[in-house]
Design a protein around this motif. Structure first.
Motif, PDB file in Angstrom:
ATOM      1  N   GLN A 268       0.840  -1.209   0.000  1.00  0.00           N
ATOM      2  CA  GLN A 268       0.000   0.000   0.000  1.00  0.00           C
ATOM      3  C   GLN A 268       0.869   1.251   0.000  1.00  0.00           C
ATOM      4  OE1 GLN A 268      -2.641  -0.285   3.377  1.00  0.00           O
ATOM      5  NE2 GLN A 268      -3.580  -2.188   2.650  1.00  0.00           N
ATOM      6  N   GLY A 269       1.970   1.203   0.753  1.00  0.00           N
ATOM      7  CA  GLY A 269       2.893   2.332   0.737  1.00  0.00           C
ATOM      8  C   GLY A 269       3.547   2.524  -0.613  1.00  0.00           C
ATOM      9  N   LEU A 270       3.854   1.416  -1.303  1.00  0.00           N
ATOM     10  CA  LEU A 270       4.467   1.527  -2.627  1.00  0.00           C
ATOM     11  C   LEU A 270       3.503   2.111  -3.648  1.00  0.00           C
ATOM     12  CD1 LEU A 270       6.457  -1.836  -2.809  1.00  0.00           C
ATOM     13  CD2 LEU A 270       7.406   0.479  -2.715  1.00  0.00           C
ATOM     14  N   ASP A 271       2.195   1.923  -3.440  1.00  0.00           N
ATOM     15  CA  ASP A 271       1.220   2.562  -4.329  1.00  0.00           C
ATOM     16  C   ASP A 271       1.290   4.081  -4.228  1.00  0.00           C
ATOM     17  OD1 ASP A 271       0.355   0.089  -5.171  1.00  0.00           O
ATOM     18  OD2 ASP A 271      -1.288  -0.019  -3.722  1.00  0.00           O
ATOM     19  N   LEU A 279      10.657   0.653   1.620  1.00  0.00           N
ATOM     20  CA  LEU A 279       9.484  -0.213   1.562  1.00  0.00           C
ATOM     21  C   LEU A 279       9.808  -1.497   0.805  1.00  0.00           C
ATOM     22  CD1 LEU A 279       6.788   2.506   0.758  1.00  0.00           C
ATOM     23  CD2 LEU A 279       7.284   1.484   2.970  1.00  0.00           C
ATOM     24  N   LEU A 280      10.525  -1.382  -0.307  1.00  0.00           N
ATOM     25  CA  LEU A 280      10.910  -2.580  -1.060  1.00  0.00           C
ATOM     26  C   LEU A 280      11.821  -3.483  -0.234  1.00  0.00           C
ATOM     27  CD1 LEU A 280      11.619  -0.907  -4.516  1.00  0.00           C
ATOM     28  CD2 LEU A 280       9.745  -2.479  -4.015  1.00  0.00           C
ATOM     29  N   THR A 281      12.750  -2.881   0.496  1.00  0.00           N
ATOM     30  CA  THR A 281      13.649  -3.672   1.333  1.00  0.00           C
ATOM     31  C   THR A 281      12.880  -4.383   2.437  1.00  0.00           C
ATOM     32  OG1 THR A 281      15.431  -2.085   0.890  1.00  0.00           O
ATOM     33  CG2 THR A 281      15.736  -3.587   2.741  1.00  0.00           C
ATOM     34  N   GLY A 282      11.867  -3.707   3.002  1.00  0.00           N
ATOM     35  CA  GLY A 282      11.063  -4.337   4.042  1.00  0.00           C
ATOM     36  C   GLY A 282      10.362  -5.590   3.546  1.00  0.00           C
ATOM     37  N   ILE A 283       9.805  -5.535   2.336  1.00  0.00           N
ATOM     38  CA  ILE A 283       9.138  -6.716   1.761  1.00  0.00           C
ATOM     39  C   ILE A 283      10.152  -7.838   1.535  1.00  0.00           C
ATOM     40  CG2 ILE A 283       7.833  -7.583  -0.201  1.00  0.00           C
ATOM     41  CD1 ILE A 283       6.696  -4.798  -0.585  1.00  0.00           C
ATOM     42  N   ALA A 284      11.323  -7.486   1.006  1.00  0.00           N
ATOM     43  CA  ALA A 284      12.349  -8.503   0.746  1.00  0.00           C
ATOM     44  C   ALA A 284      12.797  -9.166   2.040  1.00  0.00           C
ATOM     45  CB  ALA A 284      13.534  -7.859   0.028  1.00  0.00           C
ATOM     46  N   ARG A 285      12.936  -8.390   3.100  1.00  0.00           N
ATOM     47  CA  ARG A 285      13.352  -8.962   4.381  1.00  0.00           C
ATOM     48  C   ARG A 285      12.321  -9.950   4.915  1.00  0.00           C
ATOM     49  NH1 ARG A 285      15.426  -3.591   7.692  1.00  0.00           N
ATOM     50  NH2 ARG A 285      17.384  -3.261   6.556  1.00  0.00           N
ATOM     51  N   ILE A 286      11.046  -9.624   4.751  1.00  0.00           N
ATOM     52  CA  ILE A 286      10.000 -10.532   5.237  1.00  0.00           C
ATOM     53  C   ILE A 286      10.043 -11.845   4.475  1.00  0.00           C
ATOM     54  CG2 ILE A 286       7.509 -10.882   5.401  1.00  0.00           C
ATOM     55  CD1 ILE A 286       7.226  -7.917   5.993  1.00  0.00           C
ATOM     56  N   TYR A 300      14.665  -7.582  -3.891  1.00  0.00           N
ATOM     57  CA  TYR A 300      15.996  -6.989  -3.765  1.00  0.00           C
ATOM     58  C   TYR A 300      16.471  -6.450  -5.117  1.00  0.00           C
ATOM     59  CZ  TYR A 300      16.947  -8.431   1.050  1.00  0.00           C
ATOM     60  OH  TYR A 300      16.934  -8.556   2.419  1.00  0.00           O
ATOM     61  N   LYS A 301      16.134  -7.132  -6.198  1.00  0.00           N
ATOM     62  CA  LYS A 301      16.490  -6.627  -7.522  1.00  0.00           C
ATOM     63  C   LYS A 301      15.713  -5.357  -7.856  1.00  0.00           C
ATOM     64  CE  LYS A 301      17.983 -11.024  -9.537  1.00  0.00           C
ATOM     65  NZ  LYS A 301      17.741 -12.066 -10.560  1.00  0.00           N
ATOM     66  N   ASP A 302      14.465  -5.277  -7.370  1.00  0.00           N
ATOM     67  CA  ASP A 302      13.708  -4.039  -7.549  1.00  0.00           C
ATOM     68  C   ASP A 302      14.372  -2.886  -6.803  1.00  0.00           C
ATOM     69  OD1 ASP A 302      11.877  -5.349  -9.111  1.00  0.00           O
ATOM     70  OD2 ASP A 302      10.420  -5.668  -7.498  1.00  0.00           O
ATOM     71  N   VAL A 303      14.941  -3.190  -5.637  1.00  0.00           N
ATOM     72  CA  VAL A 303      15.666  -2.156  -4.893  1.00  0.00           C
ATOM     73  C   VAL A 303      16.840  -1.634  -5.709  1.00  0.00           C
ATOM     74  CG1 VAL A 303      17.060  -1.711  -2.834  1.00  0.00           C
ATOM     75  CG2 VAL A 303      14.966  -3.047  -2.632  1.00  0.00           C
ATOM     76  N   LEU A 304      17.561  -2.542  -6.353  1.00  0.00           N
ATOM     77  CA  LEU A 304      18.734  -2.136  -7.137  1.00  0.00           C
ATOM     78  C   LEU A 304      18.358  -1.329  -8.370  1.00  0.00           C
ATOM     79  CD1 LEU A 304      20.978  -5.329  -6.964  1.00  0.00           C
ATOM     80  CD2 LEU A 304      21.169  -3.219  -5.649  1.00  0.00           C
ATOM     81  N   HIS A 310      22.884  -0.172  -3.268  1.00  0.00           N
ATOM     82  CA  HIS A 310      22.275  -0.596  -2.005  1.00  0.00           C
ATOM     83  C   HIS A 310      23.012  -1.844  -1.509  1.00  0.00           C
ATOM     84  CE1 HIS A 310      19.194  -1.863   0.899  1.00  0.00           C
ATOM     85  NE2 HIS A 310      18.725  -0.640   0.812  1.00  0.00           N
ATOM     86  N   VAL A 311      23.787  -1.698  -0.433  1.00  0.00           N
ATOM     87  CA  VAL A 311      24.687  -2.766   0.009  1.00  0.00           C
ATOM     88  C   VAL A 311      23.911  -4.008   0.431  1.00  0.00           C
ATOM     89  CG1 VAL A 311      26.467  -3.388   1.679  1.00  0.00           C
ATOM     90  CG2 VAL A 311      26.426  -1.087   0.712  1.00  0.00           C
ATOM     91  N   GLU A 312      22.817  -3.810   1.174  1.00  0.00           N
ATOM     92  CA  GLU A 312      22.060  -4.972   1.655  1.00  0.00           C
ATOM     93  C   GLU A 312      21.496  -5.785   0.497  1.00  0.00           C
ATOM     94  OE1 GLU A 312      18.178  -6.025   4.470  1.00  0.00           O
ATOM     95  OE2 GLU A 312      19.015  -3.998   4.426  1.00  0.00           O
ATOM     96  N   ALA A 313      20.937  -5.118  -0.501  1.00  0.00           N
ATOM     97  CA  ALA A 313      20.363  -5.831  -1.642  1.00  0.00           C
ATOM     98  C   ALA A 313      21.445  -6.594  -2.405  1.00  0.00           C
ATOM     99  CB  ALA A 313      19.650  -4.852  -2.564  1.00  0.00           C
ATOM    100  N   ILE A 314      22.589  -5.946  -2.632  1.00  0.00           N
ATOM    101  CA  ILE A 314      23.678  -6.616  -3.349  1.00  0.00           C
ATOM    102  C   ILE A 314      24.158  -7.840  -2.581  1.00  0.00           C
ATOM    103  CG2 ILE A 314      26.055  -6.352  -4.163  1.00  0.00           C
ATOM    104  CD1 ILE A 314      25.444  -3.399  -4.644  1.00  0.00           C
ATOM    105  N   ALA A 315      24.354  -7.680  -1.267  1.00  0.00           N
ATOM    106  CA  ALA A 315      24.883  -8.782  -0.457  1.00  0.00           C
ATOM    107  C   ALA A 315      23.915  -9.953  -0.403  1.00  0.00           C
ATOM    108  CB  ALA A 315      25.200  -8.281   0.952  1.00  0.00           C
ATOM    109  N   CYS A 316      22.616  -9.669  -0.243  1.00  0.00           N
ATOM    110  CA  CYS A 316      21.636 -10.754  -0.127  1.00  0.00           C
ATOM    111  C   CYS A 316      21.452 -11.492  -1.451  1.00  0.00           C
ATOM    112  CB  CYS A 316      20.304 -10.190   0.359  1.00  0.00           C
ATOM    113  SG  CYS A 316      20.348  -9.605   2.068  1.00  0.00           S
TER     114      CYS A 316
END
Length: 350
Positions: A268-271, A279-286, A300-304, A310-316
């Protein structure tokens, strides 16, 4: 140079101790100087401020004394406490898992350093991981340490005597109330007085200021009143669409162990805020916590797409490819970020 201007300059340059010293000298000359008083409260708050959206790790006390669970046995894929088997794809290797069954993340963050013991005996016998030299302490202990840090920053005693304050008077003066609230909540770590001030200020502004509702929610969350926090955040979002209320609301749902509801709120926040990386990172973490690695990698690819460094997305993403027998793909991701150079050099030896 005007001392107050110099104090503002120190505050902007994050020289908070110098700013505090200058404001103290000005207040000694004129104790009723509101500008110096407000600036000093903000400088003292900034010295110990911690963003509570990300930093929230459940310790042993929160794990074993959690009375917010609705069902003892949840359906697979609906609880972070009992993650499912996931859809990580075939792999010849075995990805390291935490005690709760979650795959170890490629990025160290709160909640990834330890498992979730079911009993006190398991908590006591929990071995210490390679990431930390001691068992994970509770969040309440962190707040106590923050309170100790605030006392060290004011060795001559507290700047404001909260026991003598007339909160009704300050609540009606919005120019002073917000800085005072942050000082009480973050610096003094006095949640009950902060809650009283926030409630009076919300009433003084006729319940029309979304900011105060978010602060009320933060106080309720700290006190363990998650449903009250949820109501305040929903009310704040009806008045003003902001990223912070969405993040705090998802944080409440995660504490209530409702990850799928949190994912809906993130979407809903992304809308409203398309491409918001938090917000994208939060969904990926869940999804990563639910052991649904394919969905996690997708987000995570959407974050990039919006933040290529984005270090967290690249690392994961790199960690996922490494444990699915694709080390050459993992190397490409680790090359992108200089911070991950050590992991890149490690993988070259395989």
């Amino acid at each position: 140079m005007d001392p107050l201007f110099l104090a503002y300059s120190c505050y902007r340059r994050k020289k908070y101790q110098e700013c505090t010293d200058i404001c103290t000298e000005l207040l000694e000359k004129n104790p009723y100087d509101q500008a110096s008083w407000t600036l000093k409260t903000r400088a003292l708050t900034a010295q110990v401020y911690v963003d509570e959206v990300d930093v929230d790790e459940e310790g042993i006390a929160e794990m074993l004394m959690d009375d917010n669970s609705i069902a003892q046995v949840s359906r697979p894929g609906t609880s972070l406490k009992q993650p499912g088997t996931g859809h990580g794809g075939p792999s010849q290797g075995v990805r390291p898992m935490s005690q709760s069954g979650r795959p170890l993340s490629g990025f160290t963050r709160p909640g990834t350093q330890g498992g979730r013991p079911g009993t006190m005996e398991q908590a006591i016998r929990t071995p210490r991981t390679a990431h930390t030299a001691r068992p994970v302490t509770s969040a309440s202990g962190r707040y106590v340490r923050l309170g100790t840090a605030s006392m060290l920053s004011t060795p001559d005693g507290p700047f404001i005597n909260l026991g003598r304050l007339n909160f009704t008077k300050y609540a009606s003066r919005q120019n002073l109330a917000k800085s005072l609230f942050e000082y009480i909540f973050h610096h003094e770590n006095d949640v009950r007085n902060a809650l009283e001030l926030a409630a009076l200020a919300t009433e003084a502004c006729q319940f029309k200021d979304w900011w105060w509702k978010v602060q009320l929610a933060k106080c309720y969350y700290r006190l363990g009143m998650f449903r009250d926090s949820e109501q305040q955040l929903k009310s704040a979002l009806k008045q003003q669409d902001m990223v912070d209320p969405y993040l705090y609301l998802c944080k409440v749902y995660l504490r209530l162990d409702q990850p799928l509801t949190a994912v809906e709120v993130y979407k809903q926040g992304l809308d409203k805020f398309q491409g918001e990386t938090t917000l994208l990172t939060g969904i990926a973490r869940i999804y990563e916590g639910l052991n649904e690695m394919e969905n996690a990698v997708k987000f995570y690819k959407d974050v990039l797409m919006y933040d290529s460094m984005h270090v967290e997305a690249i690392a994961c993403i790199a960690t996922h490819h490494f444990y699915t027998d694709q080390p050459e793909v993992a190397l490409k991701f680790y090359r992108y970020c200089p911070i991950l150079h050590f992991m890149f050099m490690t993988l070259r030896s395989y």
